[in-house]
Motif scaffolding. Structure first.
Motif, short mmCIF file in Angstrom:
data_model
loop_
_atom_site.label_atom_id
_atom_site.label_comp_id
_atom_site.label_asym_id
_atom_site.label_seq_id
_atom_site.Cartn_x
_atom_site.Cartn_y
_atom_site.Cartn_z
N PRO A 84 0.88 -1.23 0.13
CA PRO A 84 -0.12 0.20 -0.10
C PRO A 84 0.90 1.27 0.08
O PRO A 84 0.35 2.37 -0.73
N LEU A 85 2.20 1.22 0.76
CA LEU A 85 2.91 2.18 0.84
C LEU A 85 3.48 2.71 -0.86
O LEU A 85 3.47 3.88 -1.27
N SER A 86 4.00 1.51 -1.28
CA SER A 86 4.51 1.65 -2.79
C SER A 86 3.28 2.25 -3.61
O SER A 86 3.52 2.98 -4.42
N ALA A 87 2.11 1.73 -3.66
CA ALA A 87 0.99 2.25 -4.36
C ALA A 87 0.81 3.69 -4.26
O ALA A 87 0.59 4.47 -5.10
N ALA A 88 1.11 4.33 -3.00
CA ALA A 88 0.62 5.78 -2.60
C ALA A 88 1.89 6.58 -3.36
O ALA A 88 1.57 7.41 -3.83
N VAL A 89 2.98 5.91 -3.23
CA VAL A 89 4.21 6.62 -3.89
C VAL A 89 3.97 6.54 -5.49
O VAL A 89 4.38 7.70 -5.83
N GLY A 90 3.39 5.66 -5.92
CA GLY A 90 3.13 5.59 -7.27
C GLY A 90 2.05 6.92 -7.79
O GLY A 90 2.03 7.32 -8.88
N GLU A 91 0.94 6.77 -6.70
CA GLU A 91 -0.04 8.14 -6.89
C GLU A 91 0.69 9.31 -6.92
O GLU A 91 0.39 10.22 -7.91
N HIS A 92 1.64 9.47 -5.99
CA HIS A 92 2.35 10.71 -5.92
C HIS A 92 3.20 10.82 -7.22
O HIS A 92 2.97 12.16 -7.80
N ALA A 93 3.91 10.10 -7.74
CA ALA A 93 4.64 10.07 -9.09
C ALA A 93 3.61 10.58 -10.24
O ALA A 93 4.05 11.41 -10.89
N ARG A 94 2.51 10.03 -10.14
CA ARG A 94 1.48 10.29 -11.11
C ARG A 94 0.99 11.80 -11.04
O ARG A 94 0.67 12.55 -12.05
N ALA A 95 0.72 12.03 -9.76
CA ALA A 95 0.18 13.51 -9.55
C ALA A 95 1.21 14.71 -9.97
O ALA A 95 0.93 15.76 -10.60
N PHE A 96 2.57 14.21 -9.57
CA PHE A 96 3.52 15.29 -10.01
C PHE A 96 3.67 15.42 -11.51
O PHE A 96 4.22 16.22 -12.37
N SER A 97 3.46 14.10 -12.15
CA SER A 97 3.54 13.95 -13.64
C SER A 97 2.70 14.43 -14.50
O SER A 97 2.78 14.30 -15.83
N GLN A 98 1.40 15.00 -13.75
CA GLN A 98 0.35 15.31 -14.52
C GLN A 98 0.61 16.15 -15.54
O GLN A 98 -0.08 15.90 -16.72
N ASP A 99 1.17 17.29 -15.44
CA ASP A 99 1.55 18.32 -16.42
C ASP A 99 2.74 18.22 -17.26
O ASP A 99 3.05 19.08 -17.84
N VAL A 100 3.69 17.22 -16.97
CA VAL A 100 4.80 17.01 -17.24
C VAL A 100 5.42 15.76 -18.01
O VAL A 100 4.67 14.69 -17.38
N PRO A 101 6.23 15.50 -18.61
CA PRO A 101 6.70 14.10 -19.03
C PRO A 101 7.11 13.49 -18.09
O PRO A 101 7.91 14.25 -17.13
N ALA A 102 6.78 12.09 -17.98
CA ALA A 102 7.26 11.19 -16.86
C ALA A 102 8.76 10.98 -17.20
O ALA A 102 9.31 10.63 -18.05
N PRO A 103 9.63 11.34 -16.10
CA PRO A 103 10.93 11.00 -16.30
C PRO A 103 11.49 9.88 -16.04
O PRO A 103 10.68 8.97 -15.23
#
Length: 171
Positions: A84-103
């Motif tokens: 569940p913690l890893s899934a939350a970190v994945g959601e954080h990455a998606r939230a930051f990547s929303q307007d920018v290309p995924a690094p």
């Protein structure tokens, strides 16, 4: 006995009232048509700074998620607690990547052979990232600052949960 003179509270109230009055009267100068207008080069610089900050935050989140996967793979007994913690970190990455290309995220460092040590290192990494994100709040635009603050708080909670999981896991 009653205080005389200026107190800190009255000074703060007065300065707040002055600032509010200046804001309401629009003391930015210029004519009514250009008041509050932001030059195009300042907007583009702001957009570039926002994109750079979000890209860096997304990269950090992707790297952190890879670290979670590395620990879970090296220590299967931790996988249930880390999911569940890893899934939350994945959601954080998606939230930051929303307007920018995924690094692309760098490859994570190898996990220690001891599960407790691996969890403690992961907790330390979560705290380091949370502190880093909290440190960038003052330079971020309001929307990104709110996201950074929320994710930094979640990272601090993750660090606590990882520390508790380390106590429960048999090496």
């Amino acid at each position: 006995m009653q205080r005389t003179g200026t107190t800190r509270r009255s000074a703060l109230t007065a300065s707040g009232a002055l600032a509010l009055g200046a804001l309401l009267t629009g003391c930015a100068g210029g004519t009514g048509s250009d008041r509050g207008a932001v030059p195009a080069d300042a907007r583009s610089a702001s957009t570039r700074a926002r994109t750079a900050l979000r890209t860096a935050a997304a990269r950090t989140s992707h790297a952190l998620r890879a670290r979670y996967a590395e620990v879970a793979a090296a220590h299967p007994a931790t996988a249930g607690g880390l999911a569940p913690l890893s899934a939350a970190v994945g959601e954080h990455a998606r939230a930051f990547s929303q307007d920018v290309p995924a690094p692309s995220a760098p490859a994570p460092a190898p996990s220690p052979t001891d599960a407790r040590a691996a969890l403690k290192e992961l907790a330390a990494e979560e705290l380091r990232v949370a502190d880093e994100r909290a440190g960038t709040l003052l330079t971020a635009d309001p929307e990104t600052a709110r996201l950074l603050a929320s994710v930094a708080a979640a990272g601090a909670v993750h660090a606590h949960l990882l520390t508790e999981l380390a106590k429960e896991i048999a090496s």
